[in-house]
Write a protein that holds these residues in place. Sequence first.
Motif, short mmCIF file in Angstrom:
data_model
loop_
_atom_site.label_atom_id
_atom_site.label_comp_id
_atom_site.label_asym_id
_atom_site.label_seq_id
_atom_site.Cartn_x
_atom_site.Cartn_y
_atom_site.Cartn_z
N SER A 160 0.84 -1.21 0.00
CA SER A 160 0.00 0.00 0.00
C SER A 160 0.87 1.25 0.00
N GLN A 194 -1.59 3.60 3.55
CA GLN A 194 -2.14 2.99 4.76
C GLN A 194 -1.11 3.06 5.89
N LYS A 210 -9.25 6.64 1.07
CA LYS A 210 -9.94 5.96 -0.03
C LYS A 210 -10.65 6.98 -0.89
N SER A 268 -10.23 6.85 6.24
CA SER A 268 -10.99 5.62 6.45
C SER A 268 -10.40 4.80 7.58
N ASP A 305 -14.95 1.44 7.50
CA ASP A 305 -15.19 0.31 6.60
C ASP A 305 -15.83 -0.85 7.37
N GLU A 318 -12.84 -6.03 -4.30
CA GLU A 318 -11.43 -5.98 -3.94
C GLU A 318 -11.01 -7.33 -3.40
N THR A 362 -14.88 -1.79 -6.46
CA THR A 362 -13.67 -1.09 -6.83
C THR A 362 -13.66 -0.86 -8.32
N SER A 405 -8.92 1.02 -4.78
CA SER A 405 -9.74 1.77 -3.86
C SER A 405 -11.13 1.19 -3.90
N HIS A 406 -11.95 1.69 -3.07
CA HIS A 406 -13.31 1.22 -3.01
C HIS A 406 -14.23 2.09 -3.84
N THR A 407 -13.69 2.62 -4.91
CA THR A 407 -14.48 3.55 -5.70
C THR A 407 -15.24 2.84 -6.79
#
Length: 466
Positions: A72, A75, A100, A119, A156, A336, A345, A353-355
């Motif tokens: 990462s 993070q 994120k 996050s 999360d 993910e 993602t 990312s969680h996009t």
Amino acid sequence: MVEFRFDIKPLFSQPIIKVTSNLLPHTFRGDRRQSLDATTKMSEIIDRLGQLSATSQGLSKPVTTAQRLRMSDNQTIYLLADSEAGHNGAVIGLLKVGTKDLYLFDETGQTRKVEQAPSILDFYVHESRQRAGLGKRLFQTMLNEEQWTPLKCSVDRPSEKLLAFLSKHYGLQRVIPQANNFVLYEGFFNDAASANGHGNAHEHAQSPQRTQNGLHITNSPNTQLFGATYLGEDSNRRRGSQQQTTPNALLQQITQISPSGRYGAKRPTCSMAEIIHAGNSKGGKGNGSAEANSGNGNHDIAEIAEQLQRQSLADLEGSSYEPEPEVEPEAEPEAEPEPEPEVITPPSPPPKSHTPTPPSVRSPEVAESIVGDNRRPPAFQLSKQHTGMKNRSFGVGMAVMPSSKMEFDQMEREDFGVVKINRPPGHEVTSPGQDNTDAMSTVSSGGGGLTDQGYYDLKFYHNKLW
Ligand SMILES: CC(=O)SCCNC(=O)CCNC(=O)[C@H](O)C(C)(C)COP(=O)(O)OP(=O)(O)OC[C@H]1O[C@@H](n2cnc3c(N)ncnc32)[C@H](O)[C@@H]1OP(=O)(O)O
């Protein structure tokens, strides 16, 4: 307490240390050999704590591993140790945070893209030390270090314990429902300029297109991926007079109330419910609540289908429709691979990312128009761009995730409900009268061909349900 075969004290020159992708304590000073030794030990600590956290939360795989941290770039793990414990000291808590890029619903139901949202990703205090204020100590240290405020943190898939923790220590209670697994609290979007907690948020709202019965439907990835959000009666009242009912609203997805926490994942849209809900709106009686609209199956399905067909055809004939070139849509959003599995993602490469990826040219308002009269000459050719789905025939397949294997060759159009039969040699049809297939069948036009074995393809496309 979590003890190790090695002495942790040299790694923990202070009770709480910070670790990033280099896998070294932020306080670490040493030569190459020492740092190699330290990273090995830190990896073991992180993996152990990560595993304990997963077990404690009932997860099948840890959210936190040394390997993931190494990969990462945004993070940070905070580790809490008790140097006095046991012979070698003990590590008793872990908190993983990061940023994120998220598509999020704000309080009014508008979708906002928030880049680098703070996050909370994983949080664990050893069972023997919980409810003793150590979690608060760890969390507060993190807030100070990151210069975040609790209100601006997305969480999360928080556990019940974490929800209680945030409520108790930071007064966070009123969540903003989301379609993904992140939990936000009211106030997250206040002062948009600092929405990420340290002043450099980049966010933008996408205008709502339609509001009906509390469904807030925006031209947004969240809405397109997860459906509308039910905003509650208050919201309904606020919107009141601005409500518009368009014919295409019949085809909107059904209401979803996103619960908070790890059970907040979306549910698949149910095509039957979609039809039934559409039917409920008929005759101007669509002013009931989302709940009131659910579960009523006493409708004439065929009539509804017919109505939808008429409406769709009318819409399309009245529009200046131009066929678009067939292009492959963006890849479906995928989960993910980390144990944050329900979060959408984008298909883009790491850092993941969680996009949710905004669908490119999807337009869910456009329905399949071919229902019933499958012999009607097609006025146009629907493609998956226009339907918004691959191979979506009416009432069929909505519960099935589309995949590339399910694609039709849409270059050669065949109406739904058509059985395509290639005839044996010597039985070619020379006139339409010779076609002895039933009314729902037609002879394939050229190109189909014999299989190697001399048999003929029998392709059965979605048949009518009624
Ligand atoms: C995004 C995520 O990480 S989700 C996963 C969160 N982690 C977990 O659920 C793992 C198991 N739980 C834990 O590790 C810990 O309970 C933590 C990290 C959530 C909190 O750490 P603690 O050291 O217990 O926190 P601290 O002592 O500062 O605060 C205690 C408060 O947390 C909440 N809490 C802690 N444990 C519990 C529990 N078993 N049941 C309900 N609430 C709890 C309560 O509000 C509690 O206050 P109370 O004792 O007055 O009721």
